[in-house]
Design a protein around this motif. Structure first.
Motif, PDB file in Angstrom:
ATOM      1  N   THR A  23       2.339   1.658  -3.521  1.00 61.71           N
ATOM      2  CA  THR A  23       1.275   2.071  -4.438  1.00 61.71           C
ATOM      3  C   THR A  23       0.942   3.550  -4.266  1.00 61.71           C
ATOM      4  O   THR A  23       0.822   4.294  -5.249  1.00 61.71           O
ATOM      5  N   ASN A  34       0.825  -1.210   0.000  1.00 56.47           N
ATOM      6  CA  ASN A  34       0.000   0.000   0.000  1.00 56.47           C
ATOM      7  C   ASN A  34       0.861   1.262   0.000  1.00 56.47           C
ATOM      8  O   ASN A  34       0.547   2.239  -0.683  1.00 56.47           O
ATOM      9  N   LYS A  55       1.536   6.795  -6.870  1.00 56.10           N
ATOM     10  CA  LYS A  55       0.431   7.672  -7.283  1.00 56.10           C
ATOM     11  C   LYS A  55       0.768   9.144  -7.028  1.00 56.10           C
ATOM     12  O   LYS A  55       0.449   9.998  -7.846  1.00 56.10           O
TER      13      LYS A  55
END
Length: 141
Positions: A56, A53, A60
Motif C-alpha cells: 500500500t 502495508n 502511494k
C-alpha cells in the motif's frame, strides 16, 4: 573482528488463534503470549498485514522506491502464501523490528514452552545476516 547481528523472534500461531492475535492481541484466548510479550516490552506484528502495508505504501509513494514491491505484491496475491503468512507473526521489542541477541534469547526462552500447547505451532529466531535471509527472485526485483 566478528559482526554483531541483530535478531527477531517469529511465531506461527494456529489457525484457531491467528485471527484473534491479529485483531485482538489482548484477548484472553492468547493470554500466555500477551503476558510474555508484556514482560519483554514486546508486541506481535502479523507478517501478512505488514506485507499489505508495504505494498500500500509503495503504491502511494511510487513502487520504484520499494525494491521488494513486486515480490511482496506477488506474495499477498497468492492464496497459499497468504494462508501461510496470515499465521506468521514477527515480534517487535520496544518498538524495534530487530534487537540484540540477549533480548531475542530471553524472549525465545520464555516463549518456547508454549510451542505445541495449542496456540503456538512454531517458534523461530532469525538474524540480520544477509546470507541467512532469502533474497527476492530475479524476476521479482
Amino acid at each position: 573482528m566478528s559482526e554483531e547481528w541483530e535478531y527477531q523472534i517469529r511465531l506461527n500461531i494456529s489457525d484457531d488463534f491467528a485471527e484473534i492475535a491479529r485483531t485482538d492481541p489482548q484477548n484472553a484466548a492468547i493470554a500466555p503470549i500477551a503476558a510474555i510479550l508484556a514482560k519483554h516490552h514486546a508486541a506481535l506484528s502479523n507478517q501478512f498485514d505488514a506485507f499489505v502495508n508495504y505494498v500500500t505504501e509503495a503504491e502511494k509513494q511510487g513502487v520504484e522506491h520499494f525494491p521488494l514491491y513486486k515480490w511482496t505484491k506477488a506474495t499477498i496475491e497468492d492464496p497459499a502464501k497468504k494462508a501461510k503468512h496470515v499465521k506468521s507473526f514477527s515480534i517487535y521489542v520496544e518498538g524495534e523490528e530487530v534487537y540484540p541477541k540477549a533480548a531475542a534469547d530471553a524472549l525465545e526462552a520464555d516463549l518456547a514452552p508454549l510451542v505445541g500447547a495449542g496456540v503456538v505451532e512454531k517458534l523461530s529466531k532469525h538474524d540480520t545476516n544477509p546470507a541467512n535471509n532469502p533474497q527476492a527472485p530475479a524476476h521479482l526485483r
